[in-house]
Design a protein around this motif. Structure first.
Motif, mmCIF file in Angstrom:
data_model
loop_
_atom_site.group_PDB
_atom_site.id
_atom_site.type_symbol
_atom_site.label_atom_id
_atom_site.label_comp_id
_atom_site.label_asym_id
_atom_site.label_seq_id
_atom_site.Cartn_x
_atom_site.Cartn_y
_atom_site.Cartn_z
ATOM 1 N N HIS A 114 0.824 -1.218 0.000
ATOM 2 C CA HIS A 114 0.000 0.000 0.000
ATOM 3 C C HIS A 114 0.861 1.271 0.000
ATOM 4 O O HIS A 114 0.571 2.233 0.716
ATOM 5 C CB HIS A 114 -0.964 0.008 1.198
ATOM 6 N N LYS A 115 1.894 1.256 -0.835
ATOM 7 C CA LYS A 115 2.712 2.457 -0.964
ATOM 8 C C LYS A 115 3.235 2.559 -2.392
ATOM 9 O O LYS A 115 3.398 1.552 -3.084
ATOM 10 C CB LYS A 115 3.856 2.470 0.034
ATOM 11 N N ILE A 116 3.473 3.809 -2.840
ATOM 12 C CA ILE A 116 3.976 4.053 -4.183
ATOM 13 C C ILE A 116 5.204 4.964 -4.090
ATOM 14 O O ILE A 116 5.282 5.832 -3.214
ATOM 15 C CB ILE A 116 2.903 4.702 -5.084
ATOM 16 N N PRO A 117 6.176 4.784 -5.000
ATOM 17 C CA PRO A 117 7.426 5.566 -4.936
ATOM 18 C C PRO A 117 7.275 6.949 -5.589
ATOM 19 O O PRO A 117 8.084 7.339 -6.440
ATOM 20 C CB PRO A 117 8.411 4.678 -5.686
ATOM 21 N N PHE A 118 6.243 7.660 -5.189
ATOM 22 C CA PHE A 118 5.987 9.014 -5.690
ATOM 23 C C PHE A 118 5.580 9.904 -4.521
ATOM 24 O O PHE A 118 4.840 9.466 -3.621
ATOM 25 C CB PHE A 118 4.864 9.015 -6.734
ATOM 26 N N GLY B 279 10.596 9.162 0.346
ATOM 27 C CA GLY B 279 10.304 9.082 -1.088
ATOM 28 C C GLY B 279 9.094 8.277 -1.460
ATOM 29 O O GLY B 279 8.837 8.025 -2.646
ATOM 30 N N TYR B 280 8.306 7.864 -0.471
ATOM 31 C CA TYR B 280 7.104 7.066 -0.735
ATOM 32 C C TYR B 280 5.868 7.805 -0.216
ATOM 33 O O TYR B 280 5.923 8.539 0.776
ATOM 34 C CB TYR B 280 7.191 5.711 -0.047
ATOM 35 N N THR B 281 4.737 7.555 -0.888
ATOM 36 C CA THR B 281 3.425 7.928 -0.370
ATOM 37 C C THR B 281 2.772 6.629 0.101
ATOM 38 O O THR B 281 2.683 5.659 -0.654
ATOM 39 C CB THR B 281 2.552 8.579 -1.447
ATOM 40 N N ILE B 282 2.308 6.639 1.357
ATOM 41 C CA ILE B 282 1.878 5.405 2.016
ATOM 42 C C ILE B 282 0.431 5.560 2.488
ATOM 43 O O ILE B 282 0.052 6.558 3.093
ATOM 44 C CB ILE B 282 2.785 5.090 3.233
ATOM 45 N N LEU B 283 -0.381 4.545 2.189
ATOM 46 C CA LEU B 283 -1.775 4.556 2.593
ATOM 47 C C LEU B 283 -1.910 4.287 4.092
ATOM 48 O O LEU B 283 -1.321 3.352 4.613
ATOM 49 C CB LEU B 283 -2.548 3.481 1.804
#
Length: 287
Positions: A238-242, A280-284
């Motif tokens: 549940h995370k993306i490298p943006f 560096g990640y956006t995490i839910l």
């Protein structure tokens, strides 16, 4: 018989068979299921008189919560557009009908199964038992005086819609306070009997709560934010490298939106406390 139906009174057990006792009152005989408990012939027993779904004169010692002259909430079980809504009042083999004549001409505003209505019973000249919506005065007698302690603003309250008017929606809260929803504070008109949860946006000088069913502005999530939530829900861990510092071209390639749109969507989700950003990640946050 009309004076007995829908009411609680004492009858005399005069006969029995394998399944039923027979209770007599005012020269009329009613059946009492033996499954409710043992009795003796000649015994006086208190109970509720009605006509069941099979059109038999019936008597039960399990007193329903709603009788003639006594009001209570009944749960809507089914709807017939040509008749009205069927409401459970606590009887084992009968639901009462609130007639379509008592409901809105707009059928989308009729109660649905699971909604609840504050009703009493009435009996017509054909010995039919109907559910009858509480009058305005009956509802008003339920309300508690609203404490003027200044703590209501932005509180969430839950209640039941009891009246629909052009001016707005009237609600009886679970704590028995009166509340009102102006048409500008909802996306759709709630149904009669619907359970709603709203945010207090003010207290009227007349002593009722003004509610909004709309989210606060910072809670409104636009299409871009919803798209990012979908990415996060499907992403591994549940995370993306943006983040809002990512390269505009990479954002465009991955999500099909500009960096400005991406940053606004990230901002909405951060304010709504649905995500966090780190390393560096956006995490839910909410899974």
């Amino acid at each position: 018989m009309e004076e007995l139906l829908g009411r609680v009174a004492t009858g005399l057990i005069t006969d029995e068979n394998q399944d039923y006792y027979y209770v007599q009152k005012n020269g009329v005989t009613f059946q009492l299921a033996k499954a409710e408990g043992a009795h003796q012939l000649g015994e006086s027993v208190e109970g509720f008189f009605y006509v069941n779904q099979q059109q038999h004169n019936a008597f039960t010692t399990v007193i329903p919560k709603i009788v003639v002259g006594r009001y209570g909430f009944g749960e809507v079980k089914s709807v017939r557009r040509d008749l009205g809504v069927f409401v459970d009042i606590g009887l084992p083999d009968k639901e009462v009908v609130v007639s379509l004549d008592s409901l809105s001409e707009i059928k989308e505003l009729w109660p649905k199964p699971g909604d609840r209505l504050y009703i009493t019973l009435r009996v017509d000249h054909k010995n039919r038992i109907w559910g009858e919506l509480a009058t305005e005065n009956i509802i008003l007698s339920l309300f508690k005086r609203l404490p003027q302690d200044g703590t209501w603003q932005n509180k969430e309250v839950t209640g039941t819609v009891y009246r629909l008017k052009l001016a707005g929606t009237f609600v009886l809260t679970d704590d028995f306070y009166q509340a009102f929803i102006h048409p500008s504070e909802r996306y759709r008109e709630p149904r009669l009997g619907e359970r709603v949860t709203g945010r207090v946006i003010g207290v009227s000088s007349h002593g009722y709560l003004n509610l909004s069913l709309k989210p606060r502005s910072y809670e409104v999530i636009d299409n871009d934010a919803l798209m990012l939530l979908t990415f996060l829900e499907r992403a591994q861990d549940h995370k993306i490298p943006f983040t809002d510092k990512s390269d505009p071209e990479a954002i465009k390639d991955q999500f099909g939106i500009s960096k400005g749109q991406f940053k606004r969507a990230i901002g909405h989700l951060l304010k709504a406390k649905k995500i966090k950003q780190e390393e560096g990640y956006t995490i839910l946050l909410e899974k």
